[in-house]
Design a protein around this motif. Structure first.
Motif, PDB file in Angstrom:
ATOM      1  N   HIS A  38      38.886  47.228  36.588  1.00  0.00           N
ATOM      2  CA  HIS A  38      39.189  45.937  37.197  1.00  0.00           C
ATOM      3  C   HIS A  38      38.193  45.552  38.286  1.00  0.00           C
ATOM      4  O   HIS A  38      38.450  44.616  39.046  1.00  0.00           O
ATOM      5  CB  HIS A  38      40.598  45.950  37.799  1.00  0.00           C
ATOM      6  CG  HIS A  38      41.662  46.329  36.829  1.00  0.00           C
ATOM      7  ND1 HIS A  38      42.036  45.519  35.790  1.00  0.00           N
ATOM      8  CD2 HIS A  38      42.410  47.443  36.726  1.00  0.00           C
ATOM      9  CE1 HIS A  38      42.981  46.111  35.088  1.00  0.00           C
ATOM     10  NE2 HIS A  38      43.228  47.287  35.639  1.00  0.00           N
ATOM     11  N   LYS A  39      37.048  46.244  38.378  1.00  0.00           N
ATOM     12  CA  LYS A  39      36.149  46.040  39.521  1.00  0.00           C
ATOM     13  C   LYS A  39      35.649  44.609  39.647  1.00  0.00           C
ATOM     14  O   LYS A  39      35.596  44.063  40.739  1.00  0.00           O
ATOM     15  CB  LYS A  39      34.986  47.024  39.492  1.00  0.00           C
ATOM     16  CG  LYS A  39      34.032  46.841  38.348  1.00  0.00           C
ATOM     17  CD  LYS A  39      32.952  47.904  38.365  1.00  0.00           C
ATOM     18  CE  LYS A  39      32.242  47.880  37.038  1.00  0.00           C
ATOM     19  NZ  LYS A  39      31.860  49.168  36.589  1.00  0.00           N
ATOM     20  N   LYS A  40      35.302  43.958  38.546  1.00  0.00           N
ATOM     21  CA  LYS A  40      34.786  42.592  38.625  1.00  0.00           C
ATOM     22  C   LYS A  40      35.876  41.628  39.101  1.00  0.00           C
ATOM     23  O   LYS A  40      35.666  40.856  40.029  1.00  0.00           O
ATOM     24  CB  LYS A  40      34.247  42.143  37.268  1.00  0.00           C
ATOM     25  CG  LYS A  40      33.661  40.758  37.299  1.00  0.00           C
ATOM     26  CD  LYS A  40      33.080  40.352  35.969  1.00  0.00           C
ATOM     27  CE  LYS A  40      32.560  38.938  36.026  1.00  0.00           C
ATOM     28  NZ  LYS A  40      32.031  38.490  34.740  1.00  0.00           N
ATOM     29  N   ALA A  41      37.038  41.691  38.481  1.00  0.00           N
ATOM     30  CA  ALA A  41      38.150  40.821  38.877  1.00  0.00           C
ATOM     31  C   ALA A  41      38.580  41.105  40.307  1.00  0.00           C
ATOM     32  O   ALA A  41      38.934  40.182  41.060  1.00  0.00           O
ATOM     33  CB  ALA A  41      39.324  40.993  37.920  1.00  0.00           C
ATOM     34  N   CYS A  42      38.546  42.365  40.698  1.00  0.00           N
ATOM     35  CA  CYS A  42      38.941  42.771  42.039  1.00  0.00           C
ATOM     36  C   CYS A  42      37.994  42.183  43.095  1.00  0.00           C
ATOM     37  O   CYS A  42      38.439  41.616  44.091  1.00  0.00           O
ATOM     38  CB  CYS A  42      38.950  44.294  42.125  1.00  0.00           C
ATOM     39  SG  CYS A  42      39.384  44.936  43.751  1.00  0.00           S
ATOM     40  N   LEU A  43      36.694  42.314  42.868  1.00  0.00           N
ATOM     41  CA  LEU A  43      35.720  41.770  43.815  1.00  0.00           C
ATOM     42  C   LEU A  43      35.804  40.249  43.867  1.00  0.00           C
ATOM     43  O   LEU A  43      35.693  39.646  44.937  1.00  0.00           O
ATOM     44  CB  LEU A  43      34.308  42.222  43.451  1.00  0.00           C
ATOM     45  CG  LEU A  43      33.996  43.682  43.774  1.00  0.00           C
ATOM     46  CD1 LEU A  43      32.658  44.088  43.162  1.00  0.00           C
ATOM     47  CD2 LEU A  43      33.971  43.903  45.271  1.00  0.00           C
ATOM     48  N   GLN A  44      36.023  39.616  42.707  1.00  0.00           N
ATOM     49  CA  GLN A  44      36.168  38.163  42.696  1.00  0.00           C
ATOM     50  C   GLN A  44      37.406  37.743  43.481  1.00  0.00           C
ATOM     51  O   GLN A  44      37.365  36.777  44.240  1.00  0.00           O
ATOM     52  CB  GLN A  44      36.242  37.647  41.260  1.00  0.00           C
ATOM     53  CG  GLN A  44      34.909  37.716  40.548  1.00  0.00           C
ATOM     54  CD  GLN A  44      35.005  37.351  39.073  1.00  0.00           C
ATOM     55  OE1 GLN A  44      36.043  37.500  38.442  1.00  0.00           O
ATOM     56  NE2 GLN A  44      33.900  36.877  38.525  1.00  0.00           N
ATOM     57  N   ALA A  45      38.499  38.468  43.313  1.00  0.00           N
ATOM     58  CA  ALA A  45      39.724  38.168  44.053  1.00  0.00           C
ATOM     59  C   ALA A  45      39.510  38.380  45.550  1.00  0.00           C
ATOM     60  O   ALA A  45      40.004  37.600  46.370  1.00  0.00           O
ATOM     61  CB  ALA A  45      40.872  39.034  43.544  1.00  0.00           C
ATOM     62  N   ALA A  46      38.778  39.422  45.903  1.00  0.00           N
ATOM     63  CA  ALA A  46      38.506  39.706  47.317  1.00  0.00           C
ATOM     64  C   ALA A  46      37.684  38.587  47.951  1.00  0.00           C
ATOM     65  O   ALA A  46      37.898  38.236  49.109  1.00  0.00           O
ATOM     66  CB  ALA A  46      37.781  41.041  47.458  1.00  0.00           C
ATOM     67  N   LEU A  47      36.771  38.008  47.199  1.00  0.00           N
ATOM     68  CA  LEU A  47      35.942  36.923  47.726  1.00  0.00           C
ATOM     69  C   LEU A  47      36.695  35.603  47.821  1.00  0.00           C
ATOM     70  O   LEU A  47      36.209  34.662  48.442  1.00  0.00           O
ATOM     71  CB  LEU A  47      34.678  36.762  46.878  1.00  0.00           C
ATOM     72  CG  LEU A  47      33.679  37.910  47.009  1.00  0.00           C
ATOM     73  CD1 LEU A  47      32.524  37.719  46.035  1.00  0.00           C
ATOM     74  CD2 LEU A  47      33.161  38.031  48.435  1.00  0.00           C
ATOM     75  N   GLU A  48      37.875  35.523  47.238  1.00  0.00           N
ATOM     76  CA  GLU A  48      38.701  34.321  47.329  1.00  0.00           C
ATOM     77  C   GLU A  48      39.727  34.401  48.465  1.00  0.00           C
ATOM     78  O   GLU A  48      40.419  33.431  48.724  1.00  0.00           O
ATOM     79  CB  GLU A  48      39.429  34.064  46.005  1.00  0.00           C
ATOM     80  CG  GLU A  48      38.500  33.669  44.871  1.00  0.00           C
ATOM     81  CD  GLU A  48      37.756  32.369  45.128  1.00  0.00           C
ATOM     82  OE1 GLU A  48      38.353  31.430  45.683  1.00  0.00           O
ATOM     83  OE2 GLU A  48      36.564  32.285  44.773  1.00  0.00           O
ATOM     84  N   THR A  49      39.805  35.551  49.139  1.00  0.00           N
ATOM     85  CA  THR A  49      40.716  35.682  50.270  1.00  0.00           C
ATOM     86  C   THR A  49      40.112  35.012  51.500  1.00  0.00           C
ATOM     87  O   THR A  49      38.949  34.601  51.491  1.00  0.00           O
ATOM     88  CB  THR A  49      40.988  37.163  50.589  1.00  0.00           C
ATOM     89  OG1 THR A  49      39.757  37.778  50.987  1.00  0.00           O
ATOM     90  CG2 THR A  49      41.598  37.885  49.400  1.00  0.00           C
ATOM     91  N   LYS A  50      40.896  34.928  52.572  1.00  0.00           N
ATOM     92  CA  LYS A  50      40.405  34.335  53.816  1.00  0.00           C
ATOM     93  C   LYS A  50      39.164  35.078  54.323  1.00  0.00           C
ATOM     94  O   LYS A  50      38.164  34.460  54.690  1.00  0.00           O
ATOM     95  CB  LYS A  50      41.511  34.354  54.876  1.00  0.00           C
ATOM     96  CG  LYS A  50      41.124  33.739  56.176  1.00  0.00           C
ATOM     97  CD  LYS A  50      42.253  33.804  57.179  1.00  0.00           C
ATOM     98  CE  LYS A  50      41.799  33.271  58.514  1.00  0.00           C
ATOM     99  NZ  LYS A  50      42.824  33.418  59.537  1.00  0.00           N
ATOM    100  N   ASP A  51      39.226  36.403  54.324  1.00  0.00           N
ATOM    101  CA  ASP A  51      38.073  37.204  54.764  1.00  0.00           C
ATOM    102  C   ASP A  51      36.883  37.017  53.827  1.00  0.00           C
ATOM    103  O   ASP A  51      35.741  36.963  54.268  1.00  0.00           O
ATOM    104  CB  ASP A  51      38.445  38.684  54.830  1.00  0.00           C
ATOM    105  CG  ASP A  51      39.428  38.991  55.948  1.00  0.00           C
ATOM    106  OD1 ASP A  51      39.490  38.211  56.921  1.00  0.00           O
ATOM    107  OD2 ASP A  51      40.121  40.017  55.850  1.00  0.00           O
ATOM    108  N   GLY A  52      37.156  36.928  52.548  1.00  0.00           N
ATOM    109  CA  GLY A  52      36.093  36.733  51.564  1.00  0.00           C
ATOM    110  C   GLY A  52      35.410  35.390  51.720  1.00  0.00           C
ATOM    111  O   GLY A  52      34.185  35.283  51.611  1.00  0.00           O
ATOM    112  N   LEU A  53      36.195  34.348  51.986  1.00  0.00           N
ATOM    113  CA  LEU A  53      35.608  33.021  52.193  1.00  0.00           C
ATOM    114  C   LEU A  53      34.761  33.000  53.459  1.00  0.00           C
ATOM    115  O   LEU A  53      33.681  32.398  53.488  1.00  0.00           O
ATOM    116  CB  LEU A  53      36.713  31.967  52.263  1.00  0.00           C
ATOM    117  CG  LEU A  53      37.482  31.732  50.959  1.00  0.00           C
ATOM    118  CD1 LEU A  53      38.666  30.811  51.202  1.00  0.00           C
ATOM    119  CD2 LEU A  53      36.583  31.178  49.871  1.00  0.00           C
TER     120      LEU A  53
END
Length: 93
Positions: A38-53
């Motif tokens: 799930h690494k790709k989906a996980c990193l994409q999800a992390a970049l959509e969080t407040k910290d990721g933005l």
């Protein structure tokens, strides 16, 4: 582990757990993540969080904008990130 779409780990989408700041001040992928399906989906999800933005905004600040088109693109990207951040804030309320 949680049971969403198979079996994703509890760290799924948490920026500081899957893409933490390294010793040199750069973000690094955790070695355990390399074998995760799930690494790709996980990193994409992390970049959509407040910290990721916020992280994406910092990257835009550091990226040189060449010419008028580059400056307009960066301005547009930053505006979109700000909109996404405001949407996240209003959804939490």
């Amino acid at each position: 582990m949680t049971n969403m779409e198979g079996s994703k780990k509890d760290c799924f989408g948490i920026l500081d757990r899957v893409f933490p700041m390294g010793k040199e001040g750069l973000r690094e992928i955790v070695p355990d993540c390399f074998d995760c399906p799930h690494k790709k989906a996980c990193l994409q999800a992390a970049l959509e969080t407040k910290d990721g933005l916020a992280f994406r905004g910092k990257i835009l600040d550091r990226t040189p904008a060449g010419g008028l088109t580059g400056r307009l693109k960066r301005w547009s990207d930053k505006k979109q990130l700000n909109r996404l951040m405001k949407q996240r804030e209003t959804k939490k309320k």
